[in-house]
Design a protein around this motif. Structure first.
Motif, PDB file in Angstrom:
ATOM      1  N   SER A  21      26.362  78.707  69.526  1.00  0.00           N
ATOM      2  CA  SER A  21      27.054  79.495  68.558  1.00  0.00           C
ATOM      3  C   SER A  21      27.349  78.736  67.358  1.00  0.00           C
ATOM      4  O   SER A  21      27.547  77.473  67.363  1.00  0.00           O
ATOM      5  CB  SER A  21      28.407  79.996  69.319  1.00  0.00           C
ATOM      6  N   GLU A  23      30.335  78.355  66.192  1.00  0.00           N
ATOM      7  CA  GLU A  23      31.398  77.920  66.456  1.00  0.00           C
ATOM      8  C   GLU A  23      31.126  76.224  67.052  1.00  0.00           C
ATOM      9  O   GLU A  23      31.704  75.328  66.871  1.00  0.00           O
ATOM     10  CB  GLU A  23      32.538  78.444  67.349  1.00  0.00           C
ATOM     11  N   ALA A  24      30.125  76.271  68.189  1.00  0.00           N
ATOM     12  CA  ALA A  24      29.804  75.139  68.769  1.00  0.00           C
ATOM     13  C   ALA A  24      29.385  74.341  67.749  1.00  0.00           C
ATOM     14  O   ALA A  24      29.374  72.998  67.548  1.00  0.00           O
ATOM     15  CB  ALA A  24      28.650  75.525  69.828  1.00  0.00           C
ATOM     16  N   THR A  25      28.327  74.720  66.961  1.00  0.00           N
ATOM     17  CA  THR A  25      27.571  74.078  65.693  1.00  0.00           C
ATOM     18  C   THR A  25      28.659  73.278  64.643  1.00  0.00           C
ATOM     19  O   THR A  25      28.462  72.245  64.500  1.00  0.00           O
ATOM     20  CB  THR A  25      26.599  74.730  65.090  1.00  0.00           C
ATOM     21  N   GLN A  26      29.738  74.321  64.499  1.00  0.00           N
ATOM     22  CA  GLN A  26      30.621  73.902  63.725  1.00  0.00           C
ATOM     23  C   GLN A  26      31.667  72.530  64.422  1.00  0.00           C
ATOM     24  O   GLN A  26      31.758  71.359  63.727  1.00  0.00           O
ATOM     25  CB  GLN A  26      31.862  74.905  63.321  1.00  0.00           C
ATOM     26  N   ARG A  27      31.869  72.681  65.838  1.00  0.00           N
ATOM     27  CA  ARG A  27      32.412  71.605  66.372  1.00  0.00           C
ATOM     28  C   ARG A  27      31.586  70.358  66.393  1.00  0.00           C
ATOM     29  O   ARG A  27      32.161  69.155  66.321  1.00  0.00           O
ATOM     30  CB  ARG A  27      32.890  71.974  67.799  1.00  0.00           C
ATOM     31  N   GLU A  30      31.774  68.648  62.964  1.00  0.00           N
ATOM     32  CA  GLU A  30      33.216  67.943  63.010  1.00  0.00           C
ATOM     33  C   GLU A  30      33.076  66.456  63.895  1.00  0.00           C
ATOM     34  O   GLU A  30      33.531  65.561  63.438  1.00  0.00           O
ATOM     35  CB  GLU A  30      34.256  68.778  63.580  1.00  0.00           C
ATOM     36  N   SER A  72      26.974  77.464  74.638  1.00  0.00           N
ATOM     37  CA  SER A  72      28.025  76.924  73.672  1.00  0.00           C
ATOM     38  C   SER A  72      29.398  76.406  73.989  1.00  0.00           C
ATOM     39  O   SER A  72      29.663  75.387  73.467  1.00  0.00           O
ATOM     40  CB  SER A  72      28.242  78.216  72.685  1.00  0.00           C
ATOM     41  N   GLU A  73      29.960  76.843  75.145  1.00  0.00           N
ATOM     42  CA  GLU A  73      31.104  76.327  75.463  1.00  0.00           C
ATOM     43  C   GLU A  73      31.003  74.923  76.130  1.00  0.00           C
ATOM     44  O   GLU A  73      31.849  73.955  75.844  1.00  0.00           O
ATOM     45  CB  GLU A  73      31.578  77.069  76.905  1.00  0.00           C
ATOM     46  N   GLN A  76      30.478  72.810  73.039  1.00  0.00           N
ATOM     47  CA  GLN A  76      31.684  72.536  72.030  1.00  0.00           C
ATOM     48  C   GLN A  76      32.594  71.549  72.842  1.00  0.00           C
ATOM     49  O   GLN A  76      33.405  70.874  72.319  1.00  0.00           O
ATOM     50  CB  GLN A  76      32.551  73.957  72.196  1.00  0.00           C
ATOM     51  N   TYR A  80      33.941  68.240  71.546  1.00  0.00           N
ATOM     52  CA  TYR A  80      35.452  68.010  71.610  1.00  0.00           C
ATOM     53  C   TYR A  80      35.868  66.672  72.075  1.00  0.00           C
ATOM     54  O   TYR A  80      36.288  65.817  71.351  1.00  0.00           O
ATOM     55  CB  TYR A  80      36.221  68.941  72.095  1.00  0.00           C
TER      56      TYR A  80
END
Length: 141
Positions: A21, A23-27, A30, A72-73, A76, A80
């Motif tokens: 996802s 969001e996962a790519t963004q995480r 980061e 994705s989870e 992520q 993290y």
């Protein structure tokens, strides 16, 4: 009949490439950014190598999972962990550097105390020698 099959293959290939996802790519990005920043810190290089290696391993795991198309989870979560471990390396380096600086300050203080005592002892010896020499000088007069 062949066209829908080709479209299905193309769609499946695209879906596999986009399994992670945004969001996962963004995480993950980061985590990469944090890791690069922390790894560039000379204090981390000097005082927290094991912690930095742990962060690097976690980042590699997250990147591998993303490349393999893991859910994705999971990506992520591992990104993290990589980011947190990088920050732990940074904080560990700061703490160890502060400990080293405090130790150096204690050592400098100890040396200063020894020098002060040596000066006091030298002054006392000099005063004692002068006191012992004064009566002899008086006798010679």
């Amino acid at each position: 009949m062949r066209t829908p099959f080709k479209l299905t293959l193309v769609a499946a290939a695209l879906a596999a490439g986009c399994a992670v996802s945004p969001e996962a790519t963004q995480r993950l990005e980061e985590a990469r950014s944090t890791y690069r920043s922390v790894a560039a810190d000379p204090a981390v290089q000097r005082y927290a190598q094991p912690e930095l290696q742990s962060a690097g391993g976690a980042l590699s795991d997250a990147e591998r999972m993303a490349a393999e198309g893991s859910d994705s989870e999971t990506v992520q979560h591992n990104a993290y962990l990589a980011e947190r471990r990088a920050l732990i390396a940074q904080r560990t380096a700061q703490a160890r550097q502060a400990e080293a600086e405090a130790s150096a300050a204690r050592e400098e203080h100890r040396r200063a105390q020894i020098e002060a005592r040596e000066r006091e002892a030298a002054t006392a010896r000099e005063a004692q020698q002068q006191a012992e020499a004064a009566p002899r000088e008086a006798e010679t007069r």
